[in-house]
Design a protein around this motif. Structure first.
Motif, PDB file in Angstrom:
ATOM      1  N   MET A 257       0.344  20.685   1.180  1.00  0.00           N
ATOM      2  CA  MET A 257       0.100  19.823   0.031  1.00  0.00           C
ATOM      3  C   MET A 257      -0.913  20.483  -0.882  1.00  0.00           C
ATOM      4  N   LEU A 258      -0.825  20.176  -2.174  1.00  0.00           N
ATOM      5  CA  LEU A 258      -1.767  20.703  -3.148  1.00  0.00           C
ATOM      6  C   LEU A 258      -3.131  20.057  -2.979  1.00  0.00           C
ATOM      7  N   HIS A 259      -4.167  20.837  -3.204  1.00  0.00           N
ATOM      8  CA  HIS A 259      -5.522  20.302  -3.112  1.00  0.00           C
ATOM      9  C   HIS A 259      -5.719  19.157  -4.096  1.00  0.00           C
ATOM     10  N   GLY A 260      -6.364  18.100  -3.626  1.00  0.00           N
ATOM     11  CA  GLY A 260      -6.689  16.971  -4.477  1.00  0.00           C
ATOM     12  C   GLY A 260      -5.644  15.888  -4.522  1.00  0.00           C
ATOM     13  N   VAL A 261      -4.481  16.137  -3.939  1.00  0.00           N
ATOM     14  CA  VAL A 261      -3.396  15.156  -3.963  1.00  0.00           C
ATOM     15  C   VAL A 261      -3.320  14.467  -2.605  1.00  0.00           C
ATOM     16  N   GLN A 262      -3.686  13.206  -2.543  1.00  0.00           N
ATOM     17  CA  GLN A 262      -3.618  12.396  -1.329  1.00  0.00           C
ATOM     18  C   GLN A 262      -4.182  13.121  -0.098  1.00  0.00           C
ATOM     19  N   PRO A 263      -5.436  13.532  -0.140  1.00  0.00           N
ATOM     20  CA  PRO A 263      -6.011  14.246   1.004  1.00  0.00           C
ATOM     21  C   PRO A 263      -5.991  13.439   2.297  1.00  0.00           C
ATOM     22  N   ASP A 264      -6.072  12.100   2.177  1.00  0.00           N
ATOM     23  CA  ASP A 264      -6.050  11.277   3.385  1.00  0.00           C
ATOM     24  C   ASP A 264      -4.711  11.365   4.105  1.00  0.00           C
ATOM     25  N   VAL A 265      -3.629  11.537   3.344  1.00  0.00           N
ATOM     26  CA  VAL A 265      -2.299  11.677   3.962  1.00  0.00           C
ATOM     27  C   VAL A 265      -2.221  12.982   4.744  1.00  0.00           C
ATOM     28  N   LEU A 266      -2.737  14.063   4.166  1.00  0.00           N
ATOM     29  CA  LEU A 266      -2.712  15.350   4.856  1.00  0.00           C
ATOM     30  C   LEU A 266      -3.630  15.322   6.073  1.00  0.00           C
ATOM     31  N   ARG A 267      -4.788  14.710   5.931  1.00  0.00           N
ATOM     32  CA  ARG A 267      -5.714  14.624   7.061  1.00  0.00           C
ATOM     33  C   ARG A 267      -5.072  13.866   8.231  1.00  0.00           C
ATOM     34  N   SER A 268      -4.379  12.780   7.928  1.00  0.00           N
ATOM     35  CA  SER A 268      -3.717  11.997   8.978  1.00  0.00           C
ATOM     36  C   SER A 268      -2.658  12.817   9.696  1.00  0.00           C
ATOM     37  N   ALA A 269      -1.922  13.630   8.915  1.00  0.00           N
ATOM     38  CA  ALA A 269      -0.897  14.493   9.519  1.00  0.00           C
ATOM     39  C   ALA A 269      -1.545  15.527  10.431  1.00  0.00           C
ATOM     40  N   LYS A 270      -2.671  16.079  10.006  1.00  0.00           N
ATOM     41  CA  LYS A 270      -3.376  17.069  10.832  1.00  0.00           C
ATOM     42  C   LYS A 270      -3.912  16.417  12.108  1.00  0.00           C
ATOM     43  N   GLU A 271      -4.452  15.236  11.965  1.00  0.00           N
ATOM     44  CA  GLU A 271      -4.973  14.527  13.130  1.00  0.00           C
ATOM     45  C   GLU A 271      -3.874  14.154  14.110  1.00  0.00           C
ATOM     46  N   ALA A 272      -2.645  14.050  13.601  1.00  0.00           N
ATOM     47  CA  ALA A 272      -1.496  13.753  14.465  1.00  0.00           C
ATOM     48  C   ALA A 272      -0.944  15.013  15.131  1.00  0.00           C
ATOM     49  N   GLY A 273      -1.574  16.168  14.853  1.00  0.00           N
ATOM     50  CA  GLY A 273      -1.200  17.398  15.539  1.00  0.00           C
ATOM     51  C   GLY A 273      -0.350  18.363  14.759  1.00  0.00           C
ATOM     52  N   LEU A 274      -0.076  18.067  13.486  1.00  0.00           N
ATOM     53  CA  LEU A 274       0.746  18.959  12.672  1.00  0.00           C
ATOM     54  C   LEU A 274      -0.132  19.978  11.958  1.00  0.00           C
ATOM     55  N   THR A 275       0.256  21.249  11.990  1.00  0.00           N
ATOM     56  CA  THR A 275      -0.456  22.271  11.228  1.00  0.00           C
ATOM     57  C   THR A 275      -0.314  21.963   9.746  1.00  0.00           C
ATOM     58  N   CYS A 276      -1.438  21.961   9.031  1.00  0.00           N
ATOM     59  CA  CYS A 276      -1.427  21.573   7.622  1.00  0.00           C
ATOM     60  C   CYS A 276      -2.066  22.655   6.761  1.00  0.00           C
ATOM     61  N   ARG A 277      -1.475  22.893   5.613  1.00  0.00           N
ATOM     62  CA  ARG A 277      -1.967  23.887   4.668  1.00  0.00           C
ATOM     63  C   ARG A 277      -2.343  23.214   3.351  1.00  0.00           C
ATOM     64  N   ILE A 278      -3.527  23.536   2.861  1.00  0.00           N
ATOM     65  CA  ILE A 278      -3.959  23.070   1.547  1.00  0.00           C
ATOM     66  C   ILE A 278      -3.737  24.195   0.546  1.00  0.00           C
ATOM     67  N   ALA A 279      -2.944  23.933  -0.480  1.00  0.00           N
ATOM     68  CA  ALA A 279      -2.686  24.914  -1.530  1.00  0.00           C
ATOM     69  C   ALA A 279      -3.728  24.733  -2.622  1.00  0.00           C
ATOM     70  N   ALA A 280      -4.632  25.695  -2.745  1.00  0.00           N
ATOM     71  CA  ALA A 280      -5.729  25.620  -3.709  1.00  0.00           C
ATOM     72  C   ALA A 280      -5.359  26.385  -4.973  1.00  0.00           C
ATOM     73  N   VAL A 281      -5.461  25.722  -6.101  1.00  0.00           N
ATOM     74  CA  VAL A 281      -5.138  26.320  -7.390  1.00  0.00           C
ATOM     75  C   VAL A 281      -6.436  26.615  -8.127  1.00  0.00           C
ATOM     76  N   TYR A 282      -6.514  27.802  -8.740  1.00  0.00           N
ATOM     77  CA  TYR A 282      -7.731  28.155  -9.470  1.00  0.00           C
ATOM     78  C   TYR A 282      -7.396  28.830 -10.794  1.00  0.00           C
ATOM     79  N   GLY A 283      -8.420  28.932 -11.667  1.00  0.00           N
ATOM     80  CA  GLY A 283      -8.238  29.555 -12.971  1.00  0.00           C
ATOM     81  C   GLY A 283      -8.477  28.558 -14.102  1.00  0.00           C
ATOM     82  N   ASP A 284      -8.510  29.061 -15.314  1.00  0.00           N
ATOM     83  CA  ASP A 284      -8.815  28.233 -16.482  1.00  0.00           C
ATOM     84  C   ASP A 284      -7.578  27.787 -17.262  1.00  0.00           C
TER      85      ASP A 284
END
Length: 320
Positions: A257-284
């Motif tokens: 999931m993209l950083h900043g979008v529903q972090p609680d949903v991703l955290r819950s998935a990680k806590e349930a044992g699923l490997t989770c990746r945060i896609a961090a976007v940077y730049g101006d």
């Protein structure tokens, strides 16, 4: 209460505004829009440069997440801008390596020269892939509007046999994906499965809804049956629930999931044992990315206005 039709049209309108060339041409650090919404955009834009990004990536890694990185920029027509984009990735790779980080890099082929020529896109993508491979860093090629898919797959067909660290993004909403998938599978590289963010006509793609969710899961079944590494990249809580209900969390490589979008949903998935990746976007050059995030839900527009009023509402890493 506004009707569902108005919500749908409002989201489509934001996407149309995101792609408006006059608006995009007028956007830079000196533009009024940048100055007004820079702080609000930081909910989704992690940092302005790779150096500042590194520390934040380490903080996310410490929380147990896999990492993804994408530098904002796409549809570059100017060869000079293309080269600057490539140079940014080559520099960022060195920055991440010095910090002991191995984030999965992502970019559009239109950002590295596809609008100049396919040869330019191939050469620049291969250069980035080779530099990333020296530090065991994976790279994921993004997918773009339906009109670019043929060229993207042709360039990918040249890259995949020679670069073990390359992967490709597949859009479930495009009708053609069902026929494209066997060829994509044949390369044996990692696939990132998304629903698809671009507005497309019904003859080309499915709209959001049950039919699209079923196709997403059907494509996922085909990829897993072929023993291809799959990243499920989705911010849809209902689809994520179906992944767990169907036991897919035991078979897929990760949920992204993209950083900043529903972090609680991703955290819950990680806590349930699923490997989770945060896609961090940077730049101006974040105009397109920011507008696309707002287009995902009218609620995000209200949140952006609240962030504009009170930037202190945004705390990096909160919710993860």
């Amino acid at each position: 209460m506004l009707s569902k039709e108005v919500y749908t049209l409002a989201c489509a309108g934001l996407k149309k505004l995101a792609l408006n060339q006059a608006c995009r041409d007028a956007f830079d650090k000196n533009s009024l829009f940048f100055k007004l919404f820079e702080h609000a955009a930081h909910r989704y834009i992690v940092a302005s440069d790779a150096q500042a990004l590194s520390g934040k990536l380490q903080a996310l890694a410490a929380k147990g997440y896999q990492l993804g990185v994408e530098y904002v920029g796409e549809e570059n027509h100017d060869p000079g801008v293309v080269q600057d984009f490539v140079n940014e990735y080559l520099s960022a790779i060195k920055t991440f390596a010095r910090a002991g980080l191995k984030p999965q890099l992502g970019f559009d082929l239109s950002a590295v020269g596809l609008l100049v020529s396919q040869e330019t896109a191939y050469h620049n993508a291969a250069t980035i892939l080779s530099a990333a491979a020296e530090h065991d860093i994976p790279v994921m090629i993004s997918m773009e509007h339906s009109s670019a898919v043929d060229k993207i797959l042709e360039v990918y067909a040249e890259l995949a046999p020679a670069h073990h660290n390359v992967g490709i993004t597949v859009q479930a909403h495009l009708h053609r994906t069902v026929e494209d998938l066997p060829r994509i599978i044949s390369y044996g590289r990692k696939v990132r499965l998304v629903k698809g963010v671009y507005n497309e006509v019904p003859d080309i793609a499915l709209p959001r809804g049950e039919a699209l969710d079923k196709r997403y899961l059907s494509l996922l079944d085909d990829l897993l049956a072929a023993n291809v590494a799959v990243s499920c990249a989705t911010q849809d809580p209902n689809l994520i629930r179906r992944l767990f209900d169907g036991g897919y969390q035991l078979r897929i490589e990760e949920l992204e999931m993209l950083h900043g979008v529903q972090p609680d949903v991703l955290r819950s998935a990680k806590e349930a044992g699923l490997t989770c990746r945060i896609a961090a976007v940077y730049g101006d050059s974040w105009y397109l990315h920011f507008l696309h995030r707002l287009a995902e839900s009218p609620d995000n527009v209200l949140q952006a206005l609240a962030d504009f009023y009170d930037p202190s509402r945004i705390t990096f890493g909160a919710g993860y």
